[in-house]
Design a protein around this motif. Structure first.
Motif, PDB file in Angstrom:
ATOM      1  N   ASP A 101       8.677  -8.772 -14.097  1.00 57.63           N
ATOM      2  CA  ASP A 101       7.544  -9.054 -14.999  1.00 57.63           C
ATOM      3  C   ASP A 101       6.489  -9.962 -14.358  1.00 57.63           C
ATOM      4  OD1 ASP A 101       8.811  -7.580 -17.048  1.00 57.63           O
ATOM      5  OD2 ASP A 101       9.996  -9.334 -17.618  1.00 57.63           O
ATOM      6  N   SER A 102       6.524 -10.072 -13.040  1.00 56.74           N
ATOM      7  CA  SER A 102       5.548 -10.915 -12.336  1.00 56.74           C
ATOM      8  C   SER A 102       4.284 -10.122 -12.023  1.00 56.74           C
ATOM      9  CB  SER A 102       6.172 -11.439 -11.031  1.00 56.74           C
ATOM     10  OG  SER A 102       5.183 -12.042 -10.223  1.00 56.74           O
ATOM     11  N   ALA A 103       3.150 -10.801 -12.064  1.00 57.67           N
ATOM     12  CA  ALA A 103       1.867 -10.157 -11.732  1.00 57.67           C
ATOM     13  C   ALA A 103       1.518 -10.338 -10.258  1.00 57.67           C
ATOM     14  CB  ALA A 103       0.757 -10.738 -12.602  1.00 57.67           C
ATOM     15  N   THR A 104       2.408 -10.941  -9.492  1.00 57.26           N
ATOM     16  CA  THR A 104       2.109 -11.252  -8.102  1.00 57.26           C
ATOM     17  C   THR A 104       2.069  -9.998  -7.230  1.00 57.26           C
ATOM     18  OG1 THR A 104       2.739 -12.700  -6.271  1.00 57.26           O
ATOM     19  CG2 THR A 104       4.516 -11.559  -7.366  1.00 57.26           C
ATOM     20  N   PRO A 124       6.289  -5.314   5.293  1.00 54.08           N
ATOM     21  CA  PRO A 124       5.954  -4.718   6.595  1.00 54.08           C
ATOM     22  C   PRO A 124       5.750  -3.205   6.535  1.00 54.08           C
ATOM     23  CG  PRO A 124       7.757  -6.291   6.832  1.00 54.08           C
ATOM     24  CD  PRO A 124       7.516  -6.141   5.365  1.00 54.08           C
ATOM     25  N   SER A 125       6.451  -2.515   5.620  1.00 61.55           N
ATOM     26  CA  SER A 125       6.342  -1.047   5.594  1.00 61.55           C
ATOM     27  C   SER A 125       5.120  -0.547   4.834  1.00 61.55           C
ATOM     28  CB  SER A 125       7.616  -0.431   4.997  1.00 61.55           C
ATOM     29  OG  SER A 125       7.862  -0.919   3.696  1.00 61.55           O
ATOM     30  N   PHE A 126       4.295  -1.464   4.325  1.00 62.54           N
ATOM     31  CA  PHE A 126       3.063  -1.088   3.637  1.00 62.54           C
ATOM     32  C   PHE A 126       1.855  -1.774   4.262  1.00 62.54           C
ATOM     33  CE2 PHE A 126       5.025   0.314  -0.580  1.00 62.54           C
ATOM     34  CZ  PHE A 126       4.561   1.611  -0.432  1.00 62.54           C
ATOM     35  N   ALA A 127       0.779  -1.043   4.360  1.00 61.10           N
ATOM     36  CA  ALA A 127      -0.479  -1.631   4.840  1.00 61.10           C
ATOM     37  C   ALA A 127      -1.157  -2.410   3.718  1.00 61.10           C
ATOM     38  CB  ALA A 127      -1.412  -0.532   5.357  1.00 61.10           C
ATOM     39  N   ASN A 128      -0.890  -2.028   2.459  1.00 59.92           N
ATOM     40  CA  ASN A 128      -1.503  -2.671   1.297  1.00 59.92           C
ATOM     41  C   ASN A 128      -0.526  -3.623   0.624  1.00 59.92           C
ATOM     42  OD1 ASN A 128      -4.182  -1.071   0.758  1.00 59.92           O
ATOM     43  ND2 ASN A 128      -2.656   0.484   1.285  1.00 59.92           N
ATOM     44  N   PRO A 129      -1.049  -4.697  -0.025  1.00 63.27           N
ATOM     45  CA  PRO A 129      -0.170  -5.572  -0.815  1.00 63.27           C
ATOM     46  C   PRO A 129       0.512  -4.772  -1.925  1.00 63.27           C
ATOM     47  CG  PRO A 129      -2.346  -6.553  -0.545  1.00 63.27           C
ATOM     48  CD  PRO A 129      -2.451  -5.137  -0.056  1.00 63.27           C
ATOM     49  N   LEU A 130       1.790  -5.056  -2.152  1.00 63.83           N
ATOM     50  CA  LEU A 130       2.572  -4.307  -3.121  1.00 63.83           C
ATOM     51  C   LEU A 130       2.722  -5.117  -4.414  1.00 63.83           C
ATOM     52  CD1 LEU A 130       4.493  -1.670  -3.217  1.00 63.83           C
ATOM     53  CD2 LEU A 130       6.338  -3.344  -3.016  1.00 63.83           C
ATOM     54  N   PRO A 131       2.282  -4.596  -5.562  1.00 64.64           N
ATOM     55  CA  PRO A 131       2.481  -5.326  -6.821  1.00 64.64           C
ATOM     56  C   PRO A 131       3.970  -5.420  -7.146  1.00 64.64           C
ATOM     57  CG  PRO A 131       0.910  -3.494  -7.077  1.00 64.64           C
ATOM     58  CD  PRO A 131       1.584  -3.312  -5.761  1.00 64.64           C
ATOM     59  N   ALA A 132       4.413  -6.604  -7.538  1.00 63.62           N
ATOM     60  CA  ALA A 132       5.826  -6.781  -7.889  1.00 63.62           C
ATOM     61  C   ALA A 132       6.235  -5.854  -9.030  1.00 63.62           C
ATOM     62  CB  ALA A 132       6.079  -8.237  -8.280  1.00 63.62           C
ATOM     63  N   LYS A 133       5.269  -5.451  -9.867  1.00 63.09           N
ATOM     64  CA  LYS A 133       5.591  -4.615 -11.032  1.00 63.09           C
ATOM     65  C   LYS A 133       6.065  -3.211 -10.642  1.00 63.09           C
ATOM     66  CE  LYS A 133       0.843  -2.956 -11.686  1.00 63.09           C
ATOM     67  NZ  LYS A 133      -0.310  -2.894 -12.608  1.00 63.09           N
ATOM     68  N   VAL A 134       5.909  -2.810  -9.365  1.00 61.64           N
ATOM     69  CA  VAL A 134       6.393  -1.485  -8.963  1.00 61.64           C
ATOM     70  C   VAL A 134       7.680  -1.559  -8.137  1.00 61.64           C
ATOM     71  CG1 VAL A 134       4.067  -0.501  -9.038  1.00 61.64           C
ATOM     72  CG2 VAL A 134       4.993  -1.253  -6.837  1.00 61.64           C
ATOM     73  N   ALA A 182       5.198   6.075  -6.646  1.00 62.35           N
ATOM     74  CA  ALA A 182       3.876   6.329  -7.223  1.00 62.35           C
ATOM     75  C   ALA A 182       2.817   5.471  -6.542  1.00 62.35           C
ATOM     76  CB  ALA A 182       3.903   6.048  -8.735  1.00 62.35           C
ATOM     77  N   PHE A 183       3.139   4.192  -6.296  1.00 62.08           N
ATOM     78  CA  PHE A 183       2.197   3.311  -5.613  1.00 62.08           C
ATOM     79  C   PHE A 183       1.909   3.825  -4.207  1.00 62.08           C
ATOM     80  CE2 PHE A 183       1.248  -0.223  -2.776  1.00 62.08           C
ATOM     81  CZ  PHE A 183       0.189  -0.837  -3.434  1.00 62.08           C
ATOM     82  N   GLU A 184       2.959   4.244  -3.513  1.00 64.32           N
ATOM     83  CA  GLU A 184       2.738   4.773  -2.160  1.00 64.32           C
ATOM     84  C   GLU A 184       1.821   5.993  -2.198  1.00 64.32           C
ATOM     85  OE1 GLU A 184       5.060   6.126   1.905  1.00 64.32           O
ATOM     86  OE2 GLU A 184       6.232   6.002   0.066  1.00 64.32           O
ATOM     87  N   LEU A 185       2.044   6.863  -3.161  1.00 66.49           N
ATOM     88  CA  LEU A 185       1.277   8.101  -3.251  1.00 66.49           C
ATOM     89  C   LEU A 185      -0.185   7.835  -3.621  1.00 66.49           C
ATOM     90  CD1 LEU A 185       2.425  10.940  -2.797  1.00 66.49           C
ATOM     91  CD2 LEU A 185       2.598  11.208  -5.273  1.00 66.49           C
ATOM     92  N   VAL A 186      -0.413   6.920  -4.573  1.00 70.89           N
ATOM     93  CA  VAL A 186      -1.770   6.667  -5.079  1.00 70.89           C
ATOM     94  C   VAL A 186      -2.546   5.740  -4.151  1.00 70.89           C
ATOM     95  CG1 VAL A 186      -3.115   5.648  -6.966  1.00 70.89           C
ATOM     96  CG2 VAL A 186      -1.108   7.052  -7.492  1.00 70.89           C
ATOM     97  N   VAL A 187      -1.957   4.586  -3.814  1.00 74.43           N
ATOM     98  CA  VAL A 187      -2.693   3.530  -3.112  1.00 74.43           C
ATOM     99  C   VAL A 187      -2.545   3.628  -1.601  1.00 74.43           C
ATOM    100  CG1 VAL A 187      -2.967   1.031  -2.854  1.00 74.43           C
ATOM    101  CG2 VAL A 187      -2.453   2.003  -5.104  1.00 74.43           C
ATOM    102  N   GLU A 188      -1.321   3.732  -1.142  1.00 77.87           N
ATOM    103  CA  GLU A 188      -1.076   3.699   0.305  1.00 77.87           C
ATOM    104  C   GLU A 188      -1.538   4.980   1.000  1.00 77.87           C
ATOM    105  OE1 GLU A 188       0.808   1.471   3.615  1.00 77.87           O
ATOM    106  OE2 GLU A 188      -0.018   0.986   1.653  1.00 77.87           O
TER     107      GLU A 188
END
Length: 482
Positions: A169-172, A177-187, A396-402
């Motif tokens: 439930d964190s918004a951080t 390392p395996s992502f170029a973009n910051p990963l929301p804790a919610k995913v 889903a995050f990887e597919l949409v954002v990354e």
């Protein structure tokens, strides 16, 4: 010439078993020295898996791939704990040991037990491989990014003493390392956010570090950043050999002897190219009645032609798979089926791969299971993400954002272990996602999907990245055979 006998230990679930059997086919077709025994655990509640395994016999070379059905383990399905699957797999261990001992006794001088290939959730079987004096490989049925995620989380917990569950439930946003973009804790996957399940889950990551190699169902051109990050995470040798797909899917018989799905395909044949949005949520995907009504309103308001695989949830508090409704009208808005009769179909089970391959289908609202993602990429299908459980929010995050290959409906939608949730996605949000999916026909995203689809096919072709990686895997297995 001595042939190598491999023991495959898949997790007893459709998404894991299907891709592992396809992996077995890939190996034996590539090298005549390999033969494989697939040890099949029977879960107490997944009849879909039973029907799949019974249809497998006709699709495999019985001389090279043996399907060994283990005795059913009696386990209470009224389970509320995320540790259920771990306990079930552990309870099957004596049966697996006995099956491998019988196998070891039966192999002659021309065939030797060479290695275990265990599913990502069956890593305690590595101990059994050690008892039989053979190396282990892990078959990772999700993405390279997900492999990087669990290795990094295990390092955070064990080396930096971070309590992973504090991110629930964190918004951080987190750097991985395996992502170029910051990963929301919610995913983050639910399993790492729950105190009772995080430790057993990260134990898999710890054991994965100690094995001979990791076979990943992905391809180099899809996840270059994630694959490049794994060496820095102290991963063993990684063999990206995907996309491993079962595009023929499962045929289901109707009571009259025909095949379920025939009438679906006939309806699609009557539709214009790329005009239909297909909604399908995997072997465990279902929604309660109030959410079903919101989906129906969204579809009706969008005006787009639709094919909707709608399934009844299991009884509350019970671990089971969804079933088809006898009459879906009982959960749909009054008059919905009549008002949409000219533009849509509400069905139960769907032959997903066949539907996605049909030229009338122009978009896929998906739960983002990794196998479904790979299918949609292979078929060049645009996706709207609606994850439900496991690592699907992360996918889903990887597919949409990354990767920029999909649009979002609700990326942080999440169900618990018993597939229950208090979240309701409103019709307006669903309609917006469907419109973005179906109406951005010339978008950069759709062009990118087509490009990645072509790359997926080249990866498996002779000389392609996954073709070469599979060759390296076979060399590794044969050179390390005891």
């Amino acid at each position: 010439m001595t042939s190598a006998e491999l023991v495959f230990v898949p997790t007893p679930g459709m998404g894991h078993l299907v891709s592992m059997v396809e992996m077995a086919k890939l190996l034996v077709n590539r090298d005549h020295r390999l033969s494989i025994s697939v040890l099949i655990m029977k879960p107490p509640f997944d009849s879909e898996l039973d029907s799949y395994t019974s249809s497998l016999a006709a699709s495999v070379d019985a001389a090279r791939i043996r399907l060994i059905h283990l005795p059913r383990v009696n386990t209470d399905t009224e389970i509320s704990s995320g540790g259920f699957h771990n306990r079930y797999i552990e309870s099957s261990k004596p049966h697996i040991k006995r099956a491998v001992a019988d196998l070891a006794d039966s192999v002659g001088s021309s065939r030797r037990l060479a290695a275990f290939v265990v599913d990502m959730f069956c890593t305690t079987m590595i101990d059994l491989a050690g008892e039989f004096g053979v190396p282990s490989y892990v078959f990772f049925t999700s993405s390279a990014a997900c492999l990087g995620l669990i290795l990094h989380l295990q390092s955070l917990q064990d080396k930096q003493h971070v309590d992973i569950t504090k991110f629930k439930d964190s918004a951080t946003e987190l750097d991985f390392p395996s992502f170029a973009n910051p990963l929301p804790a919610k995913v983050l996957p639910s399993v790492v956010l729950t105190k009772e399940s995080v430790q057993p889950f990260l134990e898999h990551a710890k054991r994965i570090r100690a094995i001979k190699g990791i076979i990943v169902n992905t391809f180099a051109e899809l996840e270059p950043h994630a694959l490049g990050s794994l060496a820095g995470l102290e991963a063993p040798t990684v063999f990206p050999v995907g996309p491993i797909l079962n595009l023929k899917g499962e045929t289901k018989k109707k009571a009259d002897g025909g095949c379920r799905g025939d009438d679906i395909m006939e309806w699609l044949d009557e539709q214009l190219p790329s005009s239909v949005v297909f909604l399908c949520f995997g072997s465990r995907g279902s929604f309660r009645e109030d959410q079903v009504k919101e989906i129906a309103r969204a579809l009706e308001r969008s005006g787009h032609r639709f094919l909707w695989s709608l399934r009844r949830p299991p009884p509350k508090g019970k671990v089971d798979v969804p079933r088809d409704y006898m009459d879906p009208a009982e959960v749909l808005p009054e008059g919905f089926l009549e008002r949409t009769a000219s533009i849509g179909r509400v069905i139960g089970w769907a032959p997903q791969a066949a539907v996605l391959a049909h030229p009338a289908v122009g978009g896929f609202v998906s739960h983002c299971g990794w196998n479904s993602i790979l299918e949609s990429i292979w078929l060049g299908m645009a996706v709207a993400t609606w994850p439900l459980y496991a690592e699907q929010q992360f996918n889903a995050f990887e597919l949409v954002v990354e990767l920029g290959l999909a649009v979002e409906i609700k990326m942080d939608y999440r169900k618990d272990f018993l597939m229950e949730t208090d979240i309701i996605v409103a019709a307006e949000e669903i309609e917006d996602g469907i419109r973005k999916l179906m109406e951005d026909v010339d978008s950069e995203r759709r062009k990118k999907v087509k490009e990645v689809s072509e790359k997926s096919r080249k990866a498996l072709a002779e000389g392609g990245s996954s073709f070469m990686s599979l060759g390296h895997l076979i060399e590794d297995i044969l050179s390390n055979m005891p």
